[in-house]
Design a protein around this motif. Structure first.
Motif, mmCIF file in Angstrom:
data_model
loop_
_atom_site.group_PDB
_atom_site.id
_atom_site.type_symbol
_atom_site.label_atom_id
_atom_site.label_comp_id
_atom_site.label_asym_id
_atom_site.label_seq_id
_atom_site.Cartn_x
_atom_site.Cartn_y
_atom_site.Cartn_z
ATOM 1 N N ARG A 1 0.850 -1.175 0.000
ATOM 2 C CA ARG A 1 0.000 0.000 0.000
ATOM 3 C C ARG A 1 0.883 1.221 0.000
ATOM 4 N N ASP B 1 -4.132 -12.197 1.758
ATOM 5 C CA ASP B 1 -4.650 -13.446 1.221
ATOM 6 C C ASP B 1 -4.722 -14.556 2.243
ATOM 7 N N ALA C 1 -14.007 -6.735 5.361
ATOM 8 C CA ALA C 1 -13.115 -7.893 5.175
ATOM 9 C C ALA C 1 -13.969 -9.140 4.988
ATOM 10 N N SER C 2 -14.758 -9.126 3.959
ATOM 11 C CA SER C 2 -15.758 -10.189 3.763
ATOM 12 C C SER C 2 -15.140 -11.514 3.338
ATOM 13 N N GLN D 1 -18.878 -15.724 2.482
ATOM 14 C CA GLN D 1 -19.906 -16.663 2.948
ATOM 15 C C GLN D 1 -20.847 -16.034 3.973
ATOM 16 N N ASP D 2 -20.353 -15.132 4.818
ATOM 17 C CA ASP D 2 -21.232 -14.535 5.832
ATOM 18 C C ASP D 2 -22.200 -13.540 5.198
ATOM 19 N N MET E 1 -9.329 -13.174 -2.614
ATOM 20 C CA MET E 1 -10.575 -13.409 -1.869
ATOM 21 C C MET E 1 -11.778 -13.053 -2.735
ATOM 22 N N GLY F 1 -10.353 -1.753 5.004
ATOM 23 C CA GLY F 1 -11.131 -1.475 6.199
ATOM 24 C C GLY F 1 -10.876 -0.079 6.741
ATOM 25 N N GLY G 1 -13.463 -11.995 12.556
ATOM 26 C CA GLY G 1 -12.213 -12.761 12.458
ATOM 27 C C GLY G 1 -11.164 -12.126 11.574
ATOM 28 N N ALA G 2 -11.131 -10.803 11.499
ATOM 29 C CA ALA G 2 -10.228 -10.179 10.535
ATOM 30 C C ALA G 2 -9.420 -9.005 11.097
ATOM 31 N N HIS H 1 -5.783 -9.072 11.339
ATOM 32 C CA HIS H 1 -5.014 -9.093 10.091
ATOM 33 C C HIS H 1 -4.783 -7.681 9.554
ATOM 34 N N ASP I 1 -3.426 -3.862 9.347
ATOM 35 C CA ASP I 1 -2.284 -3.112 9.877
ATOM 36 C C ASP I 1 -2.748 -1.855 10.620
HETATM 37 C C1 LIG Z 1 -9.150 -14.388 8.231
HETATM 38 S S1 LIG Z 1 -9.897 -13.557 6.898
HETATM 39 C C2 LIG Z 1 -11.558 -13.334 7.512
HETATM 40 C C3 LIG Z 1 -12.558 -13.204 6.419
HETATM 41 C C4 LIG Z 1 -14.040 -13.247 6.836
HETATM 42 N N1 LIG Z 1 -14.416 -12.090 7.606
HETATM 43 C C5 LIG Z 1 -14.416 -14.522 7.541
HETATM 44 O O1 LIG Z 1 -14.855 -14.496 8.692
HETATM 45 O O2 LIG Z 1 -14.271 -15.598 6.929
HETATM 46 C C6 LIG Z 1 -9.156 -11.947 7.011
HETATM 47 C C7 LIG Z 1 -9.500 -11.028 5.850
HETATM 48 O O3 LIG Z 1 -9.014 -9.714 6.123
HETATM 49 C C8 LIG Z 1 -8.642 -9.129 4.877
HETATM 50 N N2 LIG Z 1 -7.782 -7.959 5.179
HETATM 51 C C9 LIG Z 1 -6.483 -7.927 5.525
HETATM 52 N N3 LIG Z 1 -6.085 -6.657 5.743
HETATM 53 C C10 LIG Z 1 -7.174 -5.865 5.548
HETATM 54 C C11 LIG Z 1 -7.430 -4.461 5.652
HETATM 55 N N4 LIG Z 1 -6.475 -3.602 6.013
HETATM 56 N N5 LIG Z 1 -8.680 -4.018 5.386
HETATM 57 C C12 LIG Z 1 -9.674 -4.877 5.056
HETATM 58 N N6 LIG Z 1 -9.496 -6.203 4.939
HETATM 59 C C13 LIG Z 1 -8.265 -6.691 5.187
HETATM 60 C C14 LIG Z 1 -7.952 -10.264 4.146
HETATM 61 O O4 LIG Z 1 -7.886 -10.037 2.762
HETATM 62 C C15 LIG Z 1 -8.875 -11.438 4.511
HETATM 63 O O5 LIG Z 1 -9.909 -11.588 3.580
#
Ligand SMILES: C[S@@+](CC[C@H](N)C(=O)[O-])C[C@H]1O[C@@H](n2cnc3c(N)ncnc32)[C@H](O)[C@@H]1O
Length: 284
Positions: free
Chosen positions: A17, A29, A71-72, A76-77, A98, A121, A138-139, A142, A144
Motif C-alpha cells: 500500500r 490473502d 473484510a468479507s 460466505q457470511d 478473496m 477497512g 475474524g479479521a 489481520h 495493519d
Molecule cells: C481471516 S480472513 C476473515 C474473512 C471473513 N471475515 C471470515 O470471517 O471468513 C481476514 C480477511 O481480512 C482481509 N484484510 C487484511 N487486511 C485488511 C485491511 N487492512 N482491510 C480490510 N481487509 C483486510 C484479508 O484479505 C482477509 O480476507
C-alpha cells in the motif's frame, strides 16, 4: 472511487500500500485456517457456527436494512446474511484472491446476492451514516491499522446503528491453561520444547494479539459498547478436540453448550469475543 486501485499488485500474496508516509506491507490473502481450522472437527464446527450466528444476529438484520461486511473474505457470511434476513448486504474486501473466491461462490448461490466492493477497512469507500450496521468477523487482527478501521465502521454506520466486531481471544482459558501446562512441562520438568506454532502463539500474519481488554479499549474509542459476548471455551486445549470427537453426539453437544454458557458469563476467558454497540457521537 477507483474500483480497483491495487490492480497492479493483483495476485501477490502480500499487498503493498503506497501511502503519503511510506510503503506499508499488508496481509491480503489469508484465511482462518492458521488460527481456527474451519468446520473440520466437532468443536471447531460448534465454535464457528456460534461465532457466525452471534456476529450476524448482533447486526440486527431485517429486510431492507443495509449491512456492511468489512473484510468479507470468501463472502460466505454476507451471502448467508442476505439469504436468511433479506437485508441489503455489501461485502467489502481488498484482496483480489478473496474476491475471486467470492465471485466463484456467488456463482454457485441461488437467490439474491450481496454486492461486492474492493476496499480497505481503514478507508471504506462509502459515505457517512449510510449503513444500519457494519460487522467485521475474524479479521481485525489481520489489519495493519485496526483502530482506523473501527473508526471507519463507526463513520459509515448511522447514529443508533450497530457496529459488530468478532475476534479470536489469545488470552482465553484454553490459551492460558495450555501455556501454563507447557511452562510447567518444559520449565519445571525439562521436557523438550515443542516445535512449531502452538494455538496460543499469535500467527505470523497477525498484526495484533487481541484479548478482551485491548479489544474493548480499541472498540470503545469509536463505539458505545452495548454487548460483549463470549463464545465457546476450551477450543484448542491439548487433546480437547479428540476428546470431544470421541464422545456420543448428545453428550458432546451438552458439554460444548455448557462451556459456551460459561464463556458468555466470562467473556475474557472465551475462545472468541463478539462486541457490539452504536457509533460514538464524538468519534472522530
Ligand atoms: C481471516 S480472513 C476473515 C474473512 C471473513 N471475515 C471470515 O470471517 O471468513 C481476514 C480477511 O481480512 C482481509 N484484510 C487484511 N487486511 C485488511 C485491511 N487492512 N482491510 C480490510 N481487509 C483486510 C484479508 O484479505 C482477509 O480476507
Amino acid at each position: 472511487m477507483d474500483t480497483d486501485p491495487w490492480a497492479r499488485f493483483r495476485g501477490a500474496g502480500v499487498g503493498f500500500r503506497l501511502t503519503s508516509r511510506a510503503m506499508r506491507v499488508v496481509d491480503l490473502d489469508r484465511d482462518m485456517s492458521d488460527v481456527i481450522p474451519t468446520g473440520t472437527t466437532r468443536d471447531s464446527e460448534f465454535l464457528f457456527e456460534r461465532m457466525t450466528r452471534a456476529t450476524l444476529d448482533a447486526t440486527r438484520p431485517a429486510p431492507g436494512r443495509r449491512i456492511l461486511d468489512v473484510a468479507s473474505g470468501f463472502g460466505q457470511d454476507a451471502i448467508a446474511l442476505r439469504a436468511s434476513s433479506g437485508a441489503d448486504v455489501i461485502g467489502a474486501e481488498p484482496s483480489a484472491r478473496m474476491m475471486a473466491w467470492t465471485r466463484f461462490k456467488s456463482g454457485e448461490t441461488e437467490g439474491p446476492l450481496p454486492e461486492w466492493v474492493r476496499g480497505w477497512g481503514d478507508a471504506l469507500p462509502f459515505a457517512d451514516d449510510c449503513f444500519d450496521g457494519a460487522f467485521c468477523k475474524g479479521a481485525l487482527d489481520h489489519f495493519d491499522q485496526p483502530l482506523e478501521a473501527i473508526g471507519e465502521m463507526a463513520r459509515v454506520t448511522r447514529p443508533g446503528g450497530r457496529v459488530v466486531l468478532a475476534i479470536a481471544n489469545f488470552d482465553s482459558f484454553s490459551c492460558r491453561a495450555a501455556r501454563c501446562a507447557d511452562d510447567v512441562r518444559e520449565g519445571a520438568f525439562g521436557a523438550e520444547v515443542a516445535r512449531g506454532r502452538r494455538h496460543y502463539d499469535v500467527p505470523a500474519d497477525h498484526f495484533t494479539r487481541y484479548e478482551l481488554g485491548l479489544m474493548r479499549e480499541q472498540a470503545s474509542r469509536h463505539v458505545v459498547l452495548e454487548e460483549v459476548i463470549g463464545i465457546s471455551m476450551a477450543w484448542g486445549f491439548p487433546f480437547w478436540t479428540r476428546a470431544v470427537q470421541a464422545l456420543p453426539d448428545a453428550l458432546a453437544d451438552r458439554i460444548l453448550t455448557f462451556l459456551d454458557g460459561a464463556a458468555r458469563k466470562l467473556p475474557g476467558l472465551a475462545d472468541v469475543i463478539v462486541l457490539a454497540g452504536r457509533p460514538r457521537e464524538d468519534s472522530d
